[in-house]
Design a protein around this motif. Sequence first.
Motif, PDB file in Angstrom:
ATOM      1  N   MET A   1       0.806  -1.257  -0.118  1.00  0.00           N
ATOM      2  CA  MET A   1      -0.127   0.037  -0.023  1.00  0.00           C
ATOM      3  C   MET A   1       0.770   1.281  -0.080  1.00  0.00           C
ATOM      4  SD  MET A   1      -2.841   0.975   2.683  1.00  0.00           S
ATOM      5  CE  MET A   1      -3.411   2.630   2.847  1.00  0.00           C
ATOM      6  N   ARG A   2       0.523   2.052  -0.873  1.00  0.00           N
ATOM      7  CA  ARG A   2       1.437   3.326  -0.944  1.00  0.00           C
ATOM      8  C   ARG A   2       0.525   4.345  -0.247  1.00  0.00           C
ATOM      9  NH1 ARG A   2       2.167   6.313  -6.511  1.00  0.00           N
ATOM     10  NH2 ARG A   2       3.290   8.272  -5.604  1.00  0.00           N
ATOM     11  N   VAL A   3       1.635   5.181   0.421  1.00  0.00           N
ATOM     12  CA  VAL A   3       0.899   6.376   1.336  1.00  0.00           C
ATOM     13  C   VAL A   3       1.281   7.507   0.749  1.00  0.00           C
ATOM     14  CG1 VAL A   3       0.933   7.514   3.438  1.00  0.00           C
ATOM     15  CG2 VAL A   3       0.953   5.313   3.704  1.00  0.00           C
ATOM     16  N   ILE A   4       0.305   8.493   0.248  1.00  0.00           N
ATOM     17  CA  ILE A   4       0.748   9.548  -0.458  1.00  0.00           C
ATOM     18  C   ILE A   4       0.503  10.709   0.247  1.00  0.00           C
ATOM     19  CG2 ILE A   4       0.082  10.917  -2.729  1.00  0.00           C
ATOM     20  CD1 ILE A   4      -0.922   8.643  -3.897  1.00  0.00           C
ATOM     21  N   LYS A   5       1.152  11.757   0.598  1.00  0.00           N
ATOM     22  CA  LYS A   5       1.053  12.989   1.137  1.00  0.00           C
ATOM     23  C   LYS A   5       1.068  14.125   0.380  1.00  0.00           C
ATOM     24  CE  LYS A   5       2.160  11.681   5.645  1.00  0.00           C
ATOM     25  NZ  LYS A   5       3.180  12.132   6.740  1.00  0.00           N
ATOM     26  N   CYS A   6       0.119  15.119   0.619  1.00  0.00           N
ATOM     27  CA  CYS A   6       0.413  16.363  -0.177  1.00  0.00           C
ATOM     28  C   CYS A   6       1.735  17.172  -0.024  1.00  0.00           C
ATOM     29  CB  CYS A   6      -0.813  17.434   0.221  1.00  0.00           C
ATOM     30  SG  CYS A   6      -0.897  18.958  -0.466  1.00  0.00           S
ATOM     31  N   ASP A   7       2.206  17.840  -1.281  1.00  0.00           N
ATOM     32  CA  ASP A   7       3.709  18.216  -0.991  1.00  0.00           C
ATOM     33  C   ASP A   7       3.414  19.450  -0.708  1.00  0.00           C
ATOM     34  OD1 ASP A   7       4.974  15.919  -2.162  1.00  0.00           O
ATOM     35  OD2 ASP A   7       4.605  16.581  -4.211  1.00  0.00           O
ATOM     36  N   GLN A   8       2.240  19.869  -0.381  1.00  0.00           N
ATOM     37  CA  GLN A   8       2.242  21.408  -0.050  1.00  0.00           C
ATOM     38  C   GLN A   8       1.789  21.543   1.384  1.00  0.00           C
ATOM     39  OE1 GLN A   8      -0.085  24.073  -2.337  1.00  0.00           O
ATOM     40  NE2 GLN A   8       0.267  25.967  -1.217  1.00  0.00           N
ATOM     41  N   CYS A   9       0.965  20.842   1.743  1.00  0.00           N
ATOM     42  CA  CYS A   9       0.386  20.884   3.227  1.00  0.00           C
ATOM     43  C   CYS A   9       0.601  19.572   4.053  1.00  0.00           C
ATOM     44  CB  CYS A   9      -1.317  21.076   3.342  1.00  0.00           C
ATOM     45  SG  CYS A   9      -2.233  19.716   2.739  1.00  0.00           S
ATOM     46  N   LYS A  10       1.233  18.716   3.367  1.00  0.00           N
ATOM     47  CA  LYS A  10       1.673  17.433   4.243  1.00  0.00           C
ATOM     48  C   LYS A  10       0.658  16.517   4.550  1.00  0.00           C
ATOM     49  CE  LYS A  10       6.083  18.790   3.309  1.00  0.00           C
ATOM     50  NZ  LYS A  10       6.457  18.543   1.951  1.00  0.00           N
ATOM     51  N   LYS A  11      -0.682  16.605   4.205  1.00  0.00           N
ATOM     52  CA  LYS A  11      -1.770  15.799   4.828  1.00  0.00           C
ATOM     53  C   LYS A  11      -1.740  14.509   3.839  1.00  0.00           C
ATOM     54  CE  LYS A  11      -4.741  19.462   6.162  1.00  0.00           C
ATOM     55  NZ  LYS A  11      -5.957  19.942   6.042  1.00  0.00           N
ATOM     56  N   SER A  12      -2.258  13.532   4.540  1.00  0.00           N
ATOM     57  CA  SER A  12      -2.274  12.238   3.963  1.00  0.00           C
ATOM     58  C   SER A  12      -3.587  12.275   2.732  1.00  0.00           C
ATOM     59  CB  SER A  12      -2.566  11.171   4.674  1.00  0.00           C
ATOM     60  OG  SER A  12      -1.445  10.791   5.472  1.00  0.00           O
ATOM     61  N   ILE A  13      -3.432  11.675   1.748  1.00  0.00           N
ATOM     62  CA  ILE A  13      -4.386  11.947   0.685  1.00  0.00           C
ATOM     63  C   ILE A  13      -5.125  10.311   0.553  1.00  0.00           C
ATOM     64  CG2 ILE A  13      -4.736  12.444  -1.651  1.00  0.00           C
ATOM     65  CD1 ILE A  13      -2.254  14.110  -1.990  1.00  0.00           C
ATOM     66  N   LYS A  14      -6.088  10.335   0.985  1.00  0.00           N
ATOM     67  CA  LYS A  14      -6.807   8.983   0.874  1.00  0.00           C
ATOM     68  C   LYS A  14      -7.564   8.840  -0.514  1.00  0.00           C
ATOM     69  CE  LYS A  14      -7.988   8.985   5.556  1.00  0.00           C
ATOM     70  NZ  LYS A  14      -7.695   9.753   6.439  1.00  0.00           N
ATOM     71  N   GLU A  15      -7.941   9.747  -1.396  1.00  0.00           N
ATOM     72  CA  GLU A  15      -8.518   9.552  -2.638  1.00  0.00           C
ATOM     73  C   GLU A  15      -7.545   9.915  -3.844  1.00  0.00           C
ATOM     74  OE1 GLU A  15     -11.936  11.786  -3.030  1.00  0.00           O
ATOM     75  OE2 GLU A  15     -12.973  10.900  -1.319  1.00  0.00           O
ATOM     76  N   LYS A  16      -7.836  10.189  -4.989  1.00  0.00           N
ATOM     77  CA  LYS A  16      -6.760  10.335  -5.884  1.00  0.00           C
ATOM     78  C   LYS A  16      -6.142  11.717  -5.737  1.00  0.00           C
ATOM     79  CE  LYS A  16      -9.095   7.708  -9.421  1.00  0.00           C
ATOM     80  NZ  LYS A  16      -9.870   7.772 -10.814  1.00  0.00           N
ATOM     81  N   PRO A  17      -4.907  11.807  -5.834  1.00  0.00           N
ATOM     82  CA  PRO A  17      -4.065  13.106  -5.891  1.00  0.00           C
ATOM     83  C   PRO A  17      -4.062  13.736  -7.213  1.00  0.00           C
ATOM     84  CG  PRO A  17      -2.543  11.350  -6.032  1.00  0.00           C
ATOM     85  CD  PRO A  17      -3.955  10.691  -6.056  1.00  0.00           C
ATOM     86  N   VAL A  18      -3.993  15.166  -7.118  1.00  0.00           N
ATOM     87  CA  VAL A  18      -3.801  16.131  -8.156  1.00  0.00           C
ATOM     88  C   VAL A  18      -2.307  15.934  -8.414  1.00  0.00           C
ATOM     89  CG1 VAL A  18      -4.140  18.352  -9.136  1.00  0.00           C
ATOM     90  CG2 VAL A  18      -5.794  17.419  -7.437  1.00  0.00           C
ATOM     91  N   THR A  19      -1.897  15.530  -9.829  1.00  0.00           N
ATOM     92  CA  THR A  19      -0.653  15.446 -10.016  1.00  0.00           C
ATOM     93  C   THR A  19      -0.365  16.354 -10.984  1.00  0.00           C
ATOM     94  OG1 THR A  19      -0.563  12.989  -9.520  1.00  0.00           O
ATOM     95  CG2 THR A  19       1.122  13.744 -10.554  1.00  0.00           C
ATOM     96  N   ALA A  20       0.656  17.274 -10.744  1.00  0.00           N
ATOM     97  CA  ALA A  20       1.055  18.396 -11.734  1.00  0.00           C
ATOM     98  C   ALA A  20       2.476  18.406 -12.042  1.00  0.00           C
ATOM     99  CB  ALA A  20       0.336  19.904 -11.154  1.00  0.00           C
ATOM    100  N   GLY A  21       2.809  18.843 -13.009  1.00  0.00           N
ATOM    101  CA  GLY A  21       4.299  18.870 -13.277  1.00  0.00           C
ATOM    102  C   GLY A  21       4.469  18.999 -14.706  1.00  0.00           C
ATOM    103  N   VAL A  22       5.992  19.227 -14.891  1.00  0.00           N
ATOM    104  CA  VAL A  22       6.542  19.447 -16.354  1.00  0.00           C
ATOM    105  C   VAL A  22       7.627  17.991 -16.642  1.00  0.00           C
ATOM    106  CG1 VAL A  22       7.570  20.760 -17.940  1.00  0.00           C
ATOM    107  CG2 VAL A  22       6.198  21.795 -16.258  1.00  0.00           C
ATOM    108  N   GLY A  23       7.219  17.284 -17.305  1.00  0.00           N
ATOM    109  CA  GLY A  23       8.138  16.274 -17.870  1.00  0.00           C
ATOM    110  C   GLY A  23       7.888  15.106 -16.821  1.00  0.00           C
TER     111      GLY A  23
END
Length: 59
Positions: A1-23
């Motif tokens: 199981m992969r634990v994902i945390k928000c890169d800005q507010c550091k909260k755990s994300i239980k649903e789908k994260p918003v992934t943004a980036g270049v490349g």
Amino acid sequence: MRVIKCDQCKKSIKEKPVTAGVGLLSTVELCEKCGAPILKFLRKYKFIETKTNSKQKYA
């Protein structure tokens, strides 16, 4: 199981994260609250479409 945390507010994300980036290397994963401005911009310029859960009856 992969634990994902928000890169800005550091909260755990239980649903789908918003992934943004270049490349491939410079991406961030954000919760819906922190990613809201990005999603608003993408919807405004029709880069993404919103899905609606409409109940349709088939005859």
